[in-house]
Design a protein around this motif. Sequence first.
Motif, PDB file in Angstrom:
ATOM      1  N   LYS A   1      37.675  30.233  55.257  1.00 28.19           N
ATOM      2  CA  LYS A   1      38.303  31.539  55.487  1.00 28.19           C
ATOM      3  C   LYS A   1      38.987  32.058  54.227  1.00 28.19           C
ATOM      4  N   ASN A   2      39.544  31.152  53.407  1.00 32.08           N
ATOM      5  CA  ASN A   2      40.185  31.573  52.163  1.00 32.08           C
ATOM      6  C   ASN A   2      39.162  31.939  51.098  1.00 32.08           C
TER       7      ASN A   2
ATOM      8  N   ASP B   1      45.018  36.788  55.570  1.00 25.33           N
ATOM      9  CA  ASP B   1      44.596  35.699  56.456  1.00 25.33           C
ATOM     10  C   ASP B   1      44.829  36.117  57.901  1.00 25.33           C
TER      11      ASP B   1
ATOM     12  N   PRO C   1      34.697  39.703  55.267  1.00 25.60           N
ATOM     13  CA  PRO C   1      35.024  38.306  54.940  1.00 25.60           C
ATOM     14  C   PRO C   1      35.004  37.459  56.213  1.00 25.60           C
TER      15      PRO C   1
ATOM     16  N   GLY D   1      39.003  33.674  59.378  1.00 26.70           N
ATOM     17  CA  GLY D   1      40.339  34.214  59.153  1.00 26.70           C
ATOM     18  C   GLY D   1      41.310  33.813  60.242  1.00 26.70           C
TER      19      GLY D   1
ATOM     20  N   ARG E   1      39.183  42.610  56.647  1.00 25.14           N
ATOM     21  CA  ARG E   1      40.541  42.077  56.509  1.00 25.14           C
ATOM     22  C   ARG E   1      40.849  41.878  55.033  1.00 25.14           C
ATOM     23  N   THR E   2      42.132  42.013  54.693  1.00 27.62           N
ATOM     24  CA  THR E   2      42.584  41.791  53.321  1.00 27.62           C
ATOM     25  C   THR E   2      43.641  40.700  53.261  1.00 27.62           C
TER      26      THR E   2
ATOM     27  N   LEU F   1      37.572  35.312  51.859  1.00 28.11           N
ATOM     28  CA  LEU F   1      38.491  36.413  51.571  1.00 28.11           C
ATOM     29  C   LEU F   1      38.577  36.664  50.069  1.00 28.11           C
TER      30      LEU F   1
END
Length: 579
Positions: free
Chosen positions: A425-426, A453, A407, A410, A450-451, A429
């Motif tokens: 970034k949101n 923020d 993703p 972040g 990443r999982t 994700l």
Amino acid sequence: MKQATKIITILTVLCFPLLAQSQVSIKLSQPSREQNNVNTSKQFIAGRTCIGCKLTINNDSVYVYPTGTFAVKKELVQGKTTFVLHVRDSTGESYTKTIVYYYSPAPAPRPTETFKIDFIEVSPKGNLEVTEGDTLKVKVKAYPGQKAFWFNDTPLTELPAAQSSGVPGYYVGSYIITPNDSLLNGKLTVSLKGRNGQTAYLTSPNRYRYMRMESPRTGRTIDNMTYITSATEGDRLGPEKLGYLDKGVLLQIIGRQGEYYKVKLSSKKNAYIPAAFLDTEIPQEGVPVSIVSDVQIYGDDKYDYVTVNLSDKLPYISTQTNDPGKIIIDIHGAYAEQRINNQLRNTAEITQASWGQPTHDVFRMILSLKHNVWGYKMYYEGNKLVVRVKRVPPNLALSNMTIGVDPGHGGSNYGATGLTGAIEKNLTLGMSLLLRNALEKEGAKVLITRTSDQFVNNEERLSYYRQVDPDILLSIHMNSSANPVDVFGTATYYRLPFCEPLSAAIHKRLLETGLADFGNNGNFNFILNNPTEFPDALIETLFISNPGDEAAILEPAFQQELVQKIIQGLKDYIIQAKK
């Protein structure tokens, strides 16, 4: 259930800006001020108003998207232009905002009107360490019709006005560095000599030093994340990378440009490397030319290998071809004096190996494969260069694969922002978590950067995926443009030739969503498009700067459709890879 709840929570956060814009108002993204001085006639008015409201600009109706966003393009006349934005909701409540542009075209270039030198541009740019044979070029703007000189009183040539946008007074020249040149970290001076005996001077902004080569100056790469480039400047993503090198590779330094060393790979090939990536505190010795005599080609139960014994860790550059699949590797500073072994032992992917000598000090390996390239890694064991070639898995299906999902952005790296206030970034994700769930339902193992923020710099992402070595890597991003009206659509990006089929397969499926075609784009310099270890694709799903594209991505059903198209593209690629 926990994963589904988490994704729903993220999607709620993504849509929150829409819910907040319920009052009658206008929030502009372009322009950012009410009074604007501009020097281009094309301008955009873009922003957000209340959902379901009616908007006019100077009494002309403007389409408002279901998200409350709008974007229009305007052509200004010279001078003052006023735009009155008026919005009204269904109850009759209204709001008005006025913006003013003062448009004055950028002045056309004019000749220098007094006896002086306006500026000097020397290339290459920056503070330089140069050596014999390097070429410096200069461009000077000064009073026309005079005599100009620079390095060692070398005369410059005034360009005809037809070659300089109709403006006289541009002087150009070049100089090839010789061993007799005295450059003691000084600046270069240009002189302008007039017909009446007057003289004007101007010095360069940068400094220049001569690097004497009585004894070679060398350094070794500090780790396997060290890369070499073709230049010191490039696009917004940096200089074009020629490839990554293993730790301890020996390089000969022949100059410096700003924060980069210039290094000699072989007699006809130079490159650049960030100075911080090269350890120069080593015993200084000449870079050897290695005679290649021992090459082995074999396979074990997982990979095929080619090993080349060398006298030191020498630099290498590789590329690939598709249909037929080939890996081409040049080892710089090496040559073969005799016939080299090309016997294959237990290889499953390499079908043929051939050798070449494009120049006297570059040894070329051409590895022909059974399929298109699936990935390969180059590294040293002592002074032995190892090329580890991946095999196409025998039971090729998503259920047997490991997929990396990255993703974009972040944490403190927000990425782009849409007109609704939605943040890249949101969105990346949320999309990546949906993609992970869908891939896991297909039976794939998923590795995700990443999982939450969280900020992860790009070098850490690259290092992680090169270590865990997935079968495929997908980077999920949203595109953005300063033009919110004319630029929209879906795009995929790749850099290395062997990644083109993956990128193309996904792009073809994404077009089935109805998004416009922004292309399947090659030779892209994104950091995660650089590994040779696995096929990769950068998916710029759409332009969140465009109100239509942004409205689409904020719909959960459309996000699910995008995810399914990505998976269908992966399956298409797998079918191709089996052939």
